[in-house]
Design a protein around this motif. Structure first.
Motif, PDB file in Angstrom:
ATOM      1  N   UNK A   1       0.800  -1.233   0.000  1.00  9.13           N
ATOM      2  CA  UNK A   1       0.000   0.000   0.000  1.00  9.13           C
ATOM      3  C   UNK A   1       0.829   1.278   0.000  1.00  9.13           C
ATOM      4  N   UNK A   2       2.020   1.248   0.636  1.00  2.00           N
ATOM      5  CA  UNK A   2       2.849   2.447   0.735  1.00  2.00           C
ATOM      6  C   UNK A   2       3.932   2.516  -0.329  1.00  2.00           C
ATOM      7  N   UNK A   3       3.915   1.592  -1.291  1.00  2.55           N
ATOM      8  CA  UNK A   3       4.977   1.547  -2.297  1.00  2.55           C
ATOM      9  C   UNK A   3       4.887   2.728  -3.261  1.00  2.55           C
TER      10      UNK A   3
ATOM     11  N   UNK B   1      -6.017   8.176   1.711  1.00  6.76           N
ATOM     12  CA  UNK B   1      -5.852   7.459   2.983  1.00  6.76           C
ATOM     13  C   UNK B   1      -6.840   6.313   3.072  1.00  6.76           C
ATOM     14  N   UNK B   2      -8.089   6.559   2.692  1.00  2.64           N
ATOM     15  CA  UNK B   2      -9.095   5.523   2.758  1.00  2.64           C
ATOM     16  C   UNK B   2      -8.825   4.374   1.808  1.00  2.64           C
ATOM     17  N   UNK B   3      -8.362   4.679   0.590  1.00  2.88           N
ATOM     18  CA  UNK B   3      -8.071   3.621  -0.379  1.00  2.88           C
ATOM     19  C   UNK B   3      -6.906   2.763   0.096  1.00  2.88           C
ATOM     20  N   UNK B   4      -5.858   3.416   0.603  1.00  2.00           N
ATOM     21  CA  UNK B   4      -4.709   2.650   1.112  1.00  2.00           C
ATOM     22  C   UNK B   4      -5.124   1.756   2.277  1.00  2.00           C
ATOM     23  N   UNK B   5      -5.956   2.289   3.168  1.00  3.26           N
ATOM     24  CA  UNK B   5      -6.396   1.504   4.326  1.00  3.26           C
ATOM     25  C   UNK B   5      -7.239   0.308   3.875  1.00  3.26           C
TER      26      UNK B   5
ATOM     27  N   UNK C   1      -7.077  -1.181   0.970  1.00  5.99           N
ATOM     28  CA  UNK C   1      -6.173  -2.113   0.290  1.00  5.99           C
ATOM     29  C   UNK C   1      -5.382  -2.928   1.311  1.00  5.99           C
ATOM     30  N   UNK C   2      -4.889  -2.277   2.359  1.00  8.38           N
ATOM     31  CA  UNK C   2      -4.135  -3.001   3.388  1.00  8.38           C
ATOM     32  C   UNK C   2      -5.029  -4.023   4.092  1.00  8.38           C
ATOM     33  N   UNK C   3      -6.257  -3.657   4.391  1.00  8.77           N
ATOM     34  CA  UNK C   3      -7.180  -4.603   5.025  1.00  8.77           C
ATOM     35  C   UNK C   3      -7.418  -5.804   4.131  1.00  8.77           C
TER      36      UNK C   3
END
Length: 220
Positions: free
Chosen positions: A93-95, A114-118, A120-122
């Motif tokens: 997610x942070x790449x 922020x919401x999309x990354x969160x 994706x991580x979930x």
């Protein structure tokens, strides 16, 4: 184009093990095939693929000792595509790559990042439990390259061009060859599969598939 035309293309398509080396796919037709791959869907729209078109005859020859599934198709194909899939580190997610997709390609508003990354991580951690398994992450990305693979082969069949997907190869050996040739650098990608395009030299056997009753289950 109607439904019967599409079904005819699916019936036309087969794993063409040997191509006519004298017939070449035109630049226009091959650009069309690649475009159907580029436009293919991917999970989260993150496009974890790269298509390497290998036209160098010497490099194709070097593939043969480690690609048992392409002994006739690789040297005779008009075009050979290596489908690369992203590895775990380049797909987190942070790449930088995910940031590039969201900022430069999809132009996601800053307040939504922020919401999309969160989310994706979930998905990676909990939904599919991929995050702690490097090979599983690569295989998940590879499954998406197969969507592009299928679309390219179908698109080719619809204009009378044959194809052959190739999984019969020693992955580590082929990747080493690609690194030696400068076609694979860093650790961003691994080899997912190959696909050859061209024109058949002989008609294939009649296509066989299980009947629809064996394949499809309806739940009401």
């Amino acid at each position: 184009m109607n439904k019967q035309d599409v079904l005819d293309a699916f019936r036309f398509r087969h794993a063409c093990k040997e191509f006519d080396p004298e017939r070449r796919v035109s630049d226009e037709d091959f650009a069309y095939i690649l475009e159907t791959g580029r436009l293919s869907p991917s999970s989260f729209g993150f496009e974890p693929w790269k298509f390497v078109v290998l036209q160098n005859a010497e490099l194709r020859e070097k593939l043969l000792p480690v690609a048992w599934g392409g002994q006739k198709s690789i040297p005779t194909a008009s075009h050979l595509v290596l489908l690369l899939s992203r590895t775990k580190d380049s797909f987190l997610p942070e790449s930088e790559y995910i940031a590039h997709i969201m900022n430069d390609v999809r132009k996601v508003p800053a307040e939504a990042l922020v919401g999309i990354r969160a989310r994706y991580r979930t998905f990676l951690e909990e939904d599919f439990e991929l995050l702690d398994n490097e090979r599983a992450m690569f295989e998940w990305a590879s499954r998406q390259t197969y969507i592009a693979l299928g679309n390219m082969m179908t698109a080719a069949a619809m204009i009378g061009i044959d194809s052959c997907p190739i999984e019969g190869f020693r992955k580590a050996n082929v990747e080493a060859l690609l690194r030696d040739a400068g076609m694979l650098t860093g650790n961003e990608f691994g080899l997912s599969c190959m696909v050859a395009f061209g024109y058949r030299v002989r008609e294939p056997r009649e296509k066989t598939r299980r009947c629809v009753e064996e394949v499809v289950q309806w739940v009401f």
